[in-house]
Design a protein around this motif. Sequence first.
Motif, PDB file in Angstrom:
ATOM      1  N   THR A 110     117.295  -8.050 -62.617  1.00 29.34           N
ATOM      2  CA  THR A 110     116.064  -8.349 -61.871  1.00 29.34           C
ATOM      3  C   THR A 110     115.144  -7.132 -61.825  1.00 29.34           C
ATOM      4  N   LEU A 111     115.732  -5.935 -61.943  1.00 26.08           N
ATOM      5  CA  LEU A 111     114.930  -4.716 -61.905  1.00 26.08           C
ATOM      6  C   LEU A 111     114.165  -4.465 -63.194  1.00 26.08           C
ATOM      7  N   PHE A 112     114.852  -4.570 -64.330  1.00 23.45           N
ATOM      8  CA  PHE A 112     114.289  -4.147 -65.610  1.00 23.45           C
ATOM      9  C   PHE A 112     112.945  -4.827 -65.904  1.00 23.45           C
ATOM     10  N   PRO A 113     111.944  -4.074 -66.400  1.00 25.72           N
ATOM     11  CA  PRO A 113     111.981  -2.669 -66.826  1.00 25.72           C
ATOM     12  C   PRO A 113     111.723  -1.658 -65.711  1.00 25.72           C
ATOM     13  N   THR A 150     110.103   3.816 -68.399  1.00 28.28           N
ATOM     14  CA  THR A 150     109.208   4.649 -69.207  1.00 28.28           C
ATOM     15  C   THR A 150     108.664   5.830 -68.423  1.00 28.28           C
ATOM     16  N   ASN A 151     108.056   5.558 -67.266  1.00 31.24           N
ATOM     17  CA  ASN A 151     107.410   6.655 -66.538  1.00 31.24           C
ATOM     18  C   ASN A 151     108.372   7.498 -65.707  1.00 31.24           C
ATOM     19  N   ALA A 152     109.631   7.062 -65.564  1.00 30.58           N
ATOM     20  CA  ALA A 152     110.591   7.827 -64.763  1.00 30.58           C
ATOM     21  C   ALA A 152     111.631   8.550 -65.615  1.00 30.58           C
ATOM     22  N   SER A 153     111.536   8.409 -66.933  1.00 30.71           N
ATOM     23  CA  SER A 153     112.607   8.918 -67.802  1.00 30.71           C
ATOM     24  C   SER A 153     112.367  10.358 -68.244  1.00 30.71           C
ATOM     25  N   SER A 154     113.440  10.961 -68.746  1.00 28.15           N
ATOM     26  CA  SER A 154     113.361  12.292 -69.333  1.00 28.15           C
ATOM     27  C   SER A 154     112.777  12.199 -70.740  1.00 28.15           C
ATOM     28  N   GLU A 181     114.716   1.395 -77.149  1.00 25.16           N
ATOM     29  CA  GLU A 181     114.487   2.817 -76.978  1.00 25.16           C
ATOM     30  C   GLU A 181     115.646   3.456 -76.193  1.00 25.16           C
ATOM     31  N   LEU A 182     115.751   4.788 -76.293  1.00 22.08           N
ATOM     32  CA  LEU A 182     116.840   5.472 -75.619  1.00 22.08           C
ATOM     33  C   LEU A 182     116.778   5.323 -74.099  1.00 22.08           C
ATOM     34  N   HIS A 183     115.560   5.261 -73.538  1.00 28.05           N
ATOM     35  CA  HIS A 183     115.489   5.086 -72.085  1.00 28.05           C
ATOM     36  C   HIS A 183     116.012   3.718 -71.666  1.00 28.05           C
ATOM     37  N   THR A 240     116.069  15.038 -74.579  1.00 19.50           N
ATOM     38  CA  THR A 240     117.092  15.095 -73.541  1.00 19.50           C
ATOM     39  C   THR A 240     117.998  13.873 -73.605  1.00 19.50           C
ATOM     40  N   LEU A 241     117.396  12.707 -73.758  1.00 16.18           N
ATOM     41  CA  LEU A 241     118.183  11.477 -73.827  1.00 16.18           C
ATOM     42  C   LEU A 241     119.068  11.456 -75.064  1.00 16.18           C
ATOM     43  N   LYS A 242     118.594  12.038 -76.158  1.00 15.17           N
ATOM     44  CA  LYS A 242     119.390  12.081 -77.377  1.00 15.17           C
ATOM     45  C   LYS A 242     120.629  12.952 -77.186  1.00 15.17           C
ATOM     46  N   ILE A 243     120.449  14.136 -76.574  1.00 17.30           N
ATOM     47  CA  ILE A 243     121.582  15.030 -76.316  1.00 17.30           C
ATOM     48  C   ILE A 243     122.583  14.345 -75.378  1.00 17.30           C
TER      49      ILE A 243
END
Length: 333
Positions: free
Chosen positions: A267-270, A286-290, A2-4, A294-297
Motif C-alpha cells: 500500500t505504501l509503494f512507491p 526516489t526522493n528519499a534514497s541514497s 531500479e536499485l532504490h 551507495t545502493l550498488k555497494i
Amino acid sequence: MELHDVWFVLIAVLWTGYFFLEGFDFGIGVLTKLLARNRKERRVLINTIGPVWDGNEVWLLSAGGATFAAFPEWYATLFSGFYLPLLIILICLIVRGVAFEYRAKRPEERWQTNWEHAIFWTSLIPAVLWGVAFGNIVRGVKIDADMEYVGNLWDLLNTYALLGGLVTLFLFTFHGAVFAALKTVGDIRERARALAFKLGLATAVLALVFLLWTQADNGNGWSLIAMAVAVVTLVLAIGAISAGREGWSFAFSGLTITAAVAMLFLTLFPNVMPSSLNDAWNLTVTNASSSPYTLKIMTWCAGIATPVVLLYQGWTYWVFRKRIGTQHIADAH
C-alpha cells in the motif's frame, strides 16, 4: 527495476523477518503471565526462546541499518517524528535482554519475579508500539515540504494506528502461543494449544477490521491479494491448532504475518512515508534514497552477508529443535 526499488523490497523483507521471528518472542514474553502458572512453567516458556531471541533481533538491526543507508531521508524523518515511541521500544528491548540474562543469576524468588515482570511488560509494550508505528506510516503523518515531521505525539495516537497496535499485540501473542505449543510437552502444551485457539479467534476479528480499513483507504490490486492471503492463512492457522497440528499452525501464522506486512508495504509503494498534509510532500523511494553508487555497494555487501546469516540462524533453530517441559527444569531456578 531500479536499485532504490530493490532496496525498498529488501527492507520490507527484513521487517517481515523481524516480525515473523521476534513476533513469537514477544508472544512468549506476554504468555509468561497469561499461560504459565508458576515459576517453573515461566522458565519453560523463557527457555523455548532462550537460544534464539537475540539472533531474532538482528533482523531489526539490519532493517534499521538498511533504512539508514538506503533511504536516509526516510530514516531521518521517521526517527525524528517517532522519537518517543521508538525510544520506548529501544529501552524495552534493552531491559528485556537484561531480564533474560539476569533472571536466573540469583535464586531469590523476589529477584526472579521482578525480572519476570520486566519480561512481560517489555514484550507487551513493543508488540503494541510497532503496530502503532506502522499504522501511522501507512496512514500518513504530518510531513512538510522540507521532509520534516511537524506533528506531535498525540497525532500518532489515532484510532487507525491504535487498532494496528492491538492487531500486532494479539497476532504476536497468538503466534507465540502456537510456538509454545510447538516447543513444549505435557500440560503446558495442551493449555498453550487451547489458549492459541481463543487468541486466534480474537486476532481474526481485529485483523479483518484493520486490513479492510487499510485496503479501503490505501489499497490496490496487489495489496488486496496480500490481504486475502493473510486472512486465509490466519483461518488455516486457527484450524490447524484446533486439530493439534502445531507445526502447520506455526507455519500458517508466520505466513499471516508475512502477508500482512507485505500488504502494508504494497500500500505504501512507491512512497516510503506519505504526508497527510500534501501528497507532493510524500517521501518516496526516489526522493528519499541514497545515491546509486551507495545502493550498488550495499547490494554487493548484502548479497555476500545475507546467505551466511540465514544459514547460521537456520542451523541454530535446527540444533535447538527439541521440545521441553517442566521435567527438564531444575528446581533451583
